[in-house]
Design an enzyme around this catalytic site. Structure first.
Site, PDB file in Angstrom:
ATOM      1  N   HIS A 200       3.615   2.709   0.076  1.00  0.00           N
ATOM      2  CA  HIS A 200       2.942   1.493  -0.385  1.00  0.00           C
ATOM      3  C   HIS A 200       1.715   1.840  -1.235  1.00  0.00           C
ATOM      4  CE1 HIS A 200       0.531  -2.307   0.914  1.00  0.00           C
ATOM      5  NE2 HIS A 200       1.390  -2.659  -0.023  1.00  0.00           N
TER       6      HIS A 200
ATOM      7  N   HIS B   2      -4.152  -3.632  -7.696  1.00  0.00           N
ATOM      8  CA  HIS B   2      -3.646  -4.662  -6.787  1.00  0.00           C
ATOM      9  C   HIS B   2      -4.337  -6.001  -6.982  1.00  0.00           C
ATOM     10  CE1 HIS B   2      -3.352  -6.958  -3.014  1.00  0.00           C
ATOM     11  NE2 HIS B   2      -2.147  -6.428  -2.917  1.00  0.00           N
TER      12      HIS B   2
HETATM   13  O1  G3P Z   1       5.845  -4.811  -2.321  1.00  0.00           O
HETATM   14  C1  G3P Z   1       5.379  -4.869  -1.031  1.00  0.00           C
HETATM   15  C2  G3P Z   1       3.894  -5.091  -0.967  1.00  0.00           C
HETATM   16  O2  G3P Z   1       3.255  -4.288  -1.901  1.00  0.00           O
HETATM   17  C3  G3P Z   1       3.502  -6.528  -1.195  1.00  0.00           C
HETATM   18  O3  G3P Z   1       2.181  -6.795  -0.862  1.00  0.00           O
HETATM   19  O4  G3P Z   1      -0.137  -7.295  -1.410  1.00  0.00           O
HETATM   20  O5  G3P Z   1       0.487  -4.982  -0.843  1.00  0.00           O
HETATM   21  O6  G3P Z   1       1.178  -5.940  -3.010  1.00  0.00           O
HETATM   22  P1  G3P Z   1       0.883  -6.218  -1.570  1.00  0.00           P
HETATM   23 MG    MG Z   2       2.412  -4.354  -3.881  1.00  0.00          MG
END
Ligand code: G3P
Ligand code: MG
Length: 254
Positions: free
Chosen positions: A21, A63
């Site tokens: 992630h 992000h």
């Molecule tokens: O793609 C999964 C995840 O990245 C979605 O949430 O807020 O971490 O981008 P976020």
């Molecule tokens: Mg994401």
């Protein structure tokens, strides 16, 4: 086999079962090339990251809509030119050893994927009001930048961004992102011609995973940091686990 689709065929789903992630999970500053290094160090073969547009339409990784949390800049990312964003420190917030880390462009990310031999899940994360253009430019950019590599999986919470991605680069695999899967998920994924559905693991149940798989889709669950939970999700048939804890979740435990 569901709906005549061989879901397990590498031709349909050439991705591993774990994805780091925001590049390196919580082991490096998020959405940076330092995260790619952490991913590789821990034997991961795929990264997820968030892509958006600068004011002058450079594609880069970040992000949030704003700069404060993960850089030394201020305000909305969307109003800054790339020349300004490129000067920011995107690592010092995480730790002094990462001071001087820069925001990567999408081209930097593609080059690093090629060098490390890893796949990518590009999450289109448009700044507010820029959904269509971000979807279009990320998808057309990714198609060119990943030429000769495993094609990236493109996902978004934004229907409009993913629709624009579909129109700009129909051949790229698309995944619709939800937090909680809505009742009309099938209509949405069909309209966007998605190959996968991505959801918060908190809202997934065994019957729901079975229903999504029966529709011929792959399932990605985020953000799963507990090995026991990851194993359970894999038993339910979740195809890919997105995790922050690349030091705790290993491929052979699923
Ligand atoms: O793609 C999964 C995840 O990245 C979605 O949430 O807020 O971490 O981008 P976020
Ligand atoms: Mg994401």
């Amino acid at each position: 086999m569901a709906n005549g689709i061989d879901r397990a065929s590498p031709a349909n789903w050439p991705y591993p079962s774990l994805v780091a992630h925001r590049c390196g999970g919580t082991l490096a500053p998020e959405n940076t090339l330092a995260g790619f290094d952490a991913c590789v160090r821990h034997g991961y073969r795929m990264v997820e990251f968030d892509a958006k547009l600068s004011a002058d339409n450079e594609l880069f990784l970040l992000h949030d809509d704003t700069l404060e949390r993960t850089t030394n800049g201020y305000g909305a990312a969307a109003v800054h030119l790339w020349a300004q964003l490129a000067q920011l420190d995107a690592g010092a917030w995480y730790g002094p050893q990462f001071a001087g880390t820069r925001l990567p462009t999408l081209a930097d990310a593609a080059a690093r994927c090629a060098r490390a031999g890893i796949a990518a899940n590009i999450e289109i994360k448009p700044c507010p009001g820029r959904e269509e253009i971000t979807g279009r430019l990320v998808a057309s950019g990714a198609l060119k930048l990943w030429e000769g590599q495993t094609p990236p999986l493109v996902s978004s919470f934004s229907f409009d961004a993913l629709a624009a991605a579909r129109d700009a680069a129909p051949s790229l695999r698309r995944g619709m992102l939800f937090e909680e899967v809505p009742a009309d998920w099938l209509r949405i994924v069909r309209e966007l011609d998605c190959v996968s559905l991505h959801a918060s693991h908190r809202y997934l149940t065994e019957p729901l995973v079975a229903e999504i798989r029966a529709a011929g889709l792959h399932v990605l669950a985020y953000t799963v940091n507990d090995p026991a939970r990851a194993r359970l999700l894999a038993q339910w048939g979740v195809d890919m686990i997105c995790t922050d804890r690349i030091d705790k979740l290993q491929h052979d435990m699923l």
